[in-house]
Design a protein around this motif. Structure first.
Motif, mmCIF file in Angstrom:
data_model
loop_
_atom_site.group_PDB
_atom_site.id
_atom_site.type_symbol
_atom_site.label_atom_id
_atom_site.label_comp_id
_atom_site.label_asym_id
_atom_site.label_seq_id
_atom_site.Cartn_x
_atom_site.Cartn_y
_atom_site.Cartn_z
ATOM 1 N N LYS A 112 0.844 -1.207 0.000
ATOM 2 C CA LYS A 112 0.000 0.000 0.000
ATOM 3 C C LYS A 112 0.875 1.251 0.000
ATOM 4 O O LYS A 112 0.546 2.241 -0.655
ATOM 5 C CB LYS A 112 -0.936 0.013 1.206
ATOM 6 C CG LYS A 112 -1.930 -1.102 1.235
ATOM 7 C CD LYS A 112 -3.101 -0.760 0.373
ATOM 8 C CE LYS A 112 -4.149 -1.854 0.529
ATOM 9 N NZ LYS A 112 -5.175 -1.761 -0.470
ATOM 10 N N GLU A 115 2.110 1.620 -3.528
ATOM 11 C CA GLU A 115 1.047 2.145 -4.393
ATOM 12 C C GLU A 115 0.837 3.638 -4.143
ATOM 13 O O GLU A 115 0.631 4.411 -5.091
ATOM 14 C CB GLU A 115 -0.251 1.376 -4.153
ATOM 15 C CG GLU A 115 -0.211 -0.047 -4.650
ATOM 16 C CD GLU A 115 -1.391 -0.882 -4.170
ATOM 17 O OE1 GLU A 115 -2.343 -0.331 -3.562
ATOM 18 O OE2 GLU A 115 -1.367 -2.102 -4.400
ATOM 19 N N CYS A 118 3.676 5.502 -5.832
ATOM 20 C CA CYS A 118 3.480 5.512 -7.292
ATOM 21 C C CYS A 118 2.439 6.553 -7.688
ATOM 22 O O CYS A 118 2.643 7.300 -8.661
ATOM 23 C CB CYS A 118 3.069 4.128 -7.784
ATOM 24 S SG CYS A 118 4.413 2.922 -7.745
#
Length: 127
Positions: A112, A115, A118
């Motif tokens: 997480k 992510e 990103c």
């Protein structure tokens, strides 16, 4: 290092350097990767054979550094390195920390975090 204060300074360097790992490219990125490895090795050297940074007791430096465990996957991915290979004692310390309920309950899932970074890179236009 001479004191817990010096160890805390290294903790701040983990944050700064780790952030640059996912922000920078090219030679600046490679220099940051080398600096990150130096920080890991310095922390591992300070940890030595101790269970925690303060010895047998989970203490101030452990509390300050443990949140970065959730970021290690992100750092590894963007740096193209294995923290396990680079600093195995530090990773063993991390596994011990995560066995503590107080740490396990508060750390976000490493994927997480990745992510999130990103999407942050995309939002900042630094993909």
């Amino acid at each position: 290092m001479d004191s817990a204060l010096d160890e805390m300074a290294e903790t701040l360097r983990v944050y700064d350097c780790g952030t640059r790992l996912w922000k920078l490219k090219g030679e600046a990125h490679e220099a940051t990767k080398r600096e990150f490895i130096e920080i890991l090795k310095l922390l591992e050297g300070e940890l030595g054979e101790k269970r925690f940074f303060g010895g047998e007791t989970f203490g101030f430096v452990d509390v300050a550094l443990a949140p970065f465990l959730a970021w290690f996957y992100t750092y590894e991915t963007f740096a193209g390195l294995s923290i396990e290979d680079t600093a195995p004692k530090l990773m063993a310390w991390g596994r011990m920390c995560v066995e503590r309920e107080s740490v396990a309950k508060t750390l976000p899932e490493p994927r997480k975090v990745y992510e999130f970074v990103c999407s942050l890179k995309k939002m900042l236009g630094i993909e």
